[in-house]
Design a protein around this motif. Structure first.
Motif, short mmCIF file in Angstrom:
data_model
loop_
_atom_site.label_atom_id
_atom_site.label_comp_id
_atom_site.label_asym_id
_atom_site.label_seq_id
_atom_site.Cartn_x
_atom_site.Cartn_y
_atom_site.Cartn_z
N ASN A 1 24.13 -28.78 -34.53
CA ASN A 1 23.81 -27.98 -33.23
C ASN A 1 22.22 -28.15 -32.79
OD1 ASN A 1 26.23 -27.18 -32.91
ND2 ASN A 1 25.97 -25.17 -34.01
N GLU A 2 21.25 -27.91 -33.72
CA GLU A 2 19.95 -28.00 -33.57
C GLU A 2 19.70 -29.45 -33.23
OE1 GLU A 2 17.13 -25.77 -33.13
OE2 GLU A 2 18.80 -24.36 -33.18
N ALA A 3 20.43 -30.23 -33.75
CA ALA A 3 19.96 -31.61 -33.68
C ALA A 3 20.42 -32.24 -32.29
CB ALA A 3 20.68 -32.75 -34.97
N VAL A 4 21.74 -31.69 -31.88
CA VAL A 4 22.07 -32.05 -30.58
C VAL A 4 21.18 -31.34 -29.61
CG1 VAL A 4 23.88 -31.55 -28.98
CG2 VAL A 4 24.54 -32.25 -31.24
N ARG A 5 20.69 -30.13 -30.04
CA ARG A 5 19.70 -29.71 -28.56
C ARG A 5 18.50 -30.56 -28.63
NH1 ARG A 5 15.54 -25.82 -28.56
NH2 ARG A 5 15.38 -25.37 -30.90
N TYR A 6 18.05 -31.00 -29.76
CA TYR A 6 16.69 -31.78 -29.78
C TYR A 6 17.09 -32.91 -29.26
CZ TYR A 6 13.94 -27.95 -31.97
OH TYR A 6 13.53 -26.91 -32.36
N TYR A 7 18.13 -33.71 -29.45
CA TYR A 7 18.66 -34.70 -28.89
C TYR A 7 18.62 -34.79 -27.31
CZ TYR A 7 19.51 -37.77 -33.08
OH TYR A 7 19.39 -38.64 -34.25
N LYS A 8 19.13 -33.76 -26.84
CA LYS A 8 19.40 -33.31 -25.34
C LYS A 8 17.71 -33.36 -24.59
CE LYS A 8 23.74 -31.33 -25.11
NZ LYS A 8 24.33 -30.10 -24.62
N LEU A 9 16.92 -32.56 -25.51
CA LEU A 9 15.70 -32.54 -24.94
C LEU A 9 14.72 -34.02 -24.96
CD1 LEU A 9 13.48 -30.47 -24.04
CD2 LEU A 9 12.82 -30.15 -26.59
N ALA A 10 15.34 -34.71 -26.20
CA ALA A 10 14.53 -36.09 -26.12
C ALA A 10 14.95 -36.92 -24.83
CB ALA A 10 14.86 -36.69 -27.56
N ALA A 11 16.30 -36.71 -24.80
CA ALA A 11 16.77 -37.38 -23.65
C ALA A 11 16.19 -37.33 -22.33
CB ALA A 11 18.13 -37.26 -23.48
N VAL A 12 16.01 -35.77 -22.19
CA VAL A 12 15.55 -35.37 -20.90
C VAL A 12 13.95 -36.00 -20.75
CG1 VAL A 12 14.74 -33.34 -19.61
CG2 VAL A 12 17.02 -33.47 -20.69
N ALA A 13 13.27 -35.82 -21.73
CA ALA A 13 11.88 -36.38 -21.87
C ALA A 13 11.70 -37.75 -21.76
CB ALA A 13 11.14 -35.78 -23.24
N LYS A 14 12.78 -38.41 -22.30
CA LYS A 14 12.88 -39.76 -22.00
C LYS A 14 13.02 -40.26 -20.89
CE LYS A 14 14.91 -44.00 -24.02
NZ LYS A 14 15.84 -44.30 -24.98
#
Length: 356
Positions: free
Chosen positions: A61-74
């Motif tokens: 879950n944490e991994a998905v949350r950070y992936y989303k944050l990374a996608a938004v930042a990207k």
């Protein structure tokens, strides 16, 4: 903050390689927090990507949350870069357009300078041509003025010589007339005296023409109005007619004639007027004489009296012995190529018609 976030990300990567996951997560979260505070998108992307990869083995879950944050930042990072790239391209295009406009302005200014220089050269050339033409015209006018001056001087000299010539001819005629008059005094025969006096009058008629020539402005033409008036009044006095008891009418349309025409026409007029004074009036209570010089498809001389007249047919007959005066009239008429009309009506009308 950007440098600190970058340093914390680098420390977190080192702990990841050593397998110290807790330290890695600590420094990665610290880098993420500092990047978010400093709006450092690339730092947020690196830190959130690192945390997502670490949590893949621990907490999905944490991994998905950070992936989303990374996608938004990207997306945010790449969008900003694209916007910056577009802005850069737009700026370059604007600069290029400005350079083109500046080049066009420079070209137009250069062309205006060329046109100005060419126009100035053309104006200078035109001015040079006009100056040269004007100079040539001035020289031509000066030469023409000299020629005209010379011609006027020659004409004045010729006019003076012609006046002197006519004056001398008039004086010679006067001498001849005086000699004829003196000769008539010595004669006893009445016919001889009359012939001598008639010759004197003819000479005086020619003398009068030359007098008009040297007294007038033009030395080759005669004022017929003045000439015929002087001729008629002079003959009227010579034959003892009083102007108060005599009707003399002179009507002139053709005021001037060349001397070559005036001389024979004047002699014809002298003969006709003399004949009227000598033979026409007799017992006429109030004599009348009309002299006209008309323009009728040429020139027409008319001499009319109100005397007793003669038979016009008799005057025209060729077989009759001609008097000297009639011979002179017919000879001078032939010289002028003129026709003679003789009309008997309340006197005599002589009409001498000359063609154009």
């Amino acid at each position: 903050l950007r440098n600190i976030a970058f340093a914390n990300t680098a420390i977190a990567r080192l702990y990841q390689k050593k397998g110290q996951i807790d330290s890695c997560i600590y420094y990665a979260r610290k880098s993420l927090s500092e990047s978010q505070k400093g709006s450092y998108r690339r730092g947020v992307l690196m830190a959130s990507s690192l945390l997502a990869s670490v949590y893949e083995t621990q907490d999905m879950n944490e991994a998905v949350r950070y992936y989303k944050l990374a996608a938004v930042a990207k997306d945010s990072l790449y969008g900003a870069e694209k916007l910056q790239a577009l802005q850069t391209i737009s700026f370059e295009e604007t600069e290029r357009q400005r350079d083109i406009e500046m080049a066009q302005l420079a070209y137009q200014q250069q062309m205006r300078q060329y046109i100005f220089v060419i126009s100035l050269l053309i104006l200078l050339l035109i001015a040079l041509l006009l100056w040269r033409t004007n100079l040539q015209k001035q020289k031509a006018n000066a030469l023409l003025f000299q020629q005209k001056t010379k011609i006027v001087q020659q004409a004045d000299q010729l006019k003076l010589m012609m006046r002197e010539l006519h004056h001398r001819v008039k004086n010679n005629f006067a001498i001849v007339a005086s000699l004829l008059k003196l000769q008539s005094v010595r004669l006893q025969d009445e016919k001889a005296i009359q012939a001598m006096l008639a010759g004197q009058q003819r000479v005086e008629a020619m003398s009068l023409i030359h007098q008009r020539l040297y007294q007038g402005e033009r030395v080759t033409s005669v004022n017929m109005d003045e000439y015929l008036t002087d001729l008629a009044t002079g003959l009227m006095q010579a034959y003892d007619y009083n102007a108060k008891n005599f009707d003399l009418y002179i009507y002139i349309e053709q005021r001037t004639l060349d001397v070559d025409v005036a001389m024979p026409l004047g002699l014809i007029a002298n003969e006709l007027i003399t004949n009227a004074f000598k033979h026409a009036y007799g017992d006429v209570q109030r004599p009348m004489l009309r002299i006209a010089l008309l323009r009728r498809d040429g020139i027409t001389l008319e001499v009319q009296d109100n005397g007793r007249g003669i038979d016009a047919e008799t005057w025209r007959k060729i077989n009759n012995r001609l008097s000297f005066g009639k011979q002179l009239i017919m000879s001078l008429s032939d010289q002028l190529e003129a026709e003679i009309d003789v009309i008997s009506q309340n006197g005599m009308l002589f009409r001498i018609r000359m063609p154009k």
